[in-house]
Design a protein around this motif. Structure first.
Motif, PDB file in Angstrom:
ATOM      1  N   ARG A 259       1.122   1.556   0.756  1.00  0.00           N
ATOM      2  CA  ARG A 259       0.034   0.581   0.713  1.00  0.00           C
ATOM      3  C   ARG A 259      -0.786   0.620   1.998  1.00  0.00           C
ATOM      4  NH1 ARG A 259      -1.760  -4.348  -1.238  1.00  0.00           N
ATOM      5  NH2 ARG A 259      -2.404  -5.796   0.400  1.00  0.00           N
ATOM      6  N   VAL A 274      -9.088  -4.061  -0.230  1.00  0.00           N
ATOM      7  CA  VAL A 274      -7.733  -4.021  -0.769  1.00  0.00           C
ATOM      8  C   VAL A 274      -7.252  -5.455  -0.876  1.00  0.00           C
ATOM      9  CG1 VAL A 274      -5.382  -3.189  -0.438  1.00  0.00           C
ATOM     10  CG2 VAL A 274      -7.325  -1.784   0.322  1.00  0.00           C
ATOM     11  N   GLU A 277      -1.315  -8.552  -1.665  1.00  0.00           N
ATOM     12  CA  GLU A 277      -0.263  -8.161  -2.610  1.00  0.00           C
ATOM     13  C   GLU A 277      -0.089  -9.232  -3.692  1.00  0.00           C
ATOM     14  OE1 GLU A 277       3.232  -5.865  -1.206  1.00  0.00           O
ATOM     15  OE2 GLU A 277       2.626  -6.611   0.767  1.00  0.00           O
ATOM     16  N   TRP A 280      -4.536  -8.743  -8.542  1.00  0.00           N
ATOM     17  CA  TRP A 280      -5.022  -7.515  -9.159  1.00  0.00           C
ATOM     18  C   TRP A 280      -6.512  -7.594  -9.461  1.00  0.00           C
ATOM     19  CZ3 TRP A 280      -2.446  -3.002  -9.429  1.00  0.00           C
ATOM     20  CH2 TRP A 280      -1.093  -3.062  -9.056  1.00  0.00           C
ATOM     21  N   GLN A 295      -6.140  -2.595  -5.839  1.00  0.00           N
ATOM     22  CA  GLN A 295      -4.751  -2.916  -5.511  1.00  0.00           C
ATOM     23  C   GLN A 295      -3.919  -1.664  -5.737  1.00  0.00           C
ATOM     24  OE1 GLN A 295      -2.454  -4.278  -3.716  1.00  0.00           O
ATOM     25  NE2 GLN A 295      -2.844  -6.357  -4.481  1.00  0.00           N
TER      26      GLN A 295
END
Length: 345
Positions: A259, A274, A277, A280, A295
């Protein structure tokens, strides 16, 4: 400083989107607005959302009408833009929103487009490694295709970091119907599209395949082979690309490190984000904007990196990419005329 900009193909979706963005650009004065079959019509009849330009009449798309501007945006079908560009002065910044000048491999062009290769121009995706330097001061720019924009943004960091295998890449992307252009096609009627999804260009036949391979190969420093399948989604605009690639067995990469390659690649990019976490991408999050959201995850069972990327196919995927590249070529702030948020809901 103000630059005069002419836009061809102004009655279509890409040309209309270019005019939408340019009409509020602080350094742009819109010059000739041209079309082919719709020449002589008032722009407001065909692009009613462009209120400040609604009174303008569409002129014929000729070299004479486009010449004399600092910038010319060609939003024309493939084949037509190369012919028109060849007639424009070398001193004019010409931005081709079509496909004519994207590919470096003449054989790939002839295979997928069935005509002679017109040559290669600097590629208008500033986020690719080393690409900004090629765009600064350029007089000819090839705007990427919409599917390649989302696919390259999705996978480029993994290949640039050396984490991904080059020969086991699968991309499935869903696009709104505006990606097919504005001309009337029965299978794109609302009654046909709404409420269902369908694949097309299956089996490696889509014309954006060699363009995606070209960009990923540049990032990887070696040839990359992909399997690309586009699908038609019941929406007017937007692309959601889900791209997967095998993580190299000897790379010793854990999910956090994987990542981090994407986070590091895009941490200073004004338009690529990005997501945190667990969050989406959705196409609604970028509607009408030049932003891309993505993502990345690691599928430990399959040993694959999975990246989803959402863009607006008409903005970041076409006209926004054109304006962003134009800004670099003219020495302007890269975000000029583009620093606005998406529309919701």
């Amino acid at each position: 400083m103000t630059f005069s900009v002419a836009v061809s193909g102004a009655s279509g979706y890409a040309g209309g989107e270019a005019l939408r963005l340019l009409s509020s650009h602080p350094n742009v004065q819109i010059g000739a607005i041209t079309a082919h079959s719709n020449a002589g019509s008032r722009l407001g009849e065909l692009q009613p959302h462009l209120h400040s330009l609604s009174h303008r009449l569409l002129e014929e798309t000729t070299a004479e009408n486009l010449a004399g501007h600092d910038v010319v945006v060609l939003a024309l079908p493939h084949g037509a833009s190369a012919e028109m560009a060849a007639q424009l002065p070398e001193s004019t910044l010409v931005i081709d929103a079509g496909a004519d000048h994207r590919l470096e491999d003449a054989a790939a062009w002839e295979k997928f487009y069935g005509s002679s290769h017109a040559g290669t121009w600097p590629y208008g995706l500033p986020e690719l490694p080393g690409q900004r330097e090629k765009l600064r001061g350029a007089k000819r720019i090839a705007v990427p295709g919409c599917y390649p924009t989302s696919s390259l943004l999705a996978l480029m960091p993994g290949f640039a970091a050396g984490f991904l295998e080059n020969d086991d890449v699968v991309i499935v992307a869903a696009s709104g119907s505006s990606g097919a252009g504005k001309s009337v096609k029965p299978h794109l009627l609302g009654a046909e599209v709404m409420g269902g999804m369908s694949p097309y260009g299956v089996g490696g036949g889509h014309r954006h395949t060699p363009e995606i391979e070209q960009g990923l190969s540049l990032a990887a420093g070696a040839p990359v082979q992909i399997s690309f399948t586009p699908t038609l989604a019941p929406m007017s605009r937007g692309i959601l690309s889900t791209a997967t690639a095998k993580v190299k067995a000897g790379a010793g990469v854990d999910p956090a490190e994987l990542r981090e390659a994407w986070v590091n690649a895009y941490e200073n990019e004004p338009f690529v984000h990005v997501l945190p976490e667990g969050q989406w991408p959705t196409t609604k999050a970028v509607l009408g904007s030049n932003h891309a959201v993505l993502q990345v995850a690691y599928d430990e069972h399959a040993g694959r990196a999975i990246v989803s990327c959402a863009i607006d196919n008409l903005t970041k995927g076409t006209a926004g990419g054109a304006v962003q590249s134009m800004n670099l070529a003219l020495g302007l702030d890269e975000t000029a005329g583009l620093d606005f948020q998406a529309v919701a809901p």
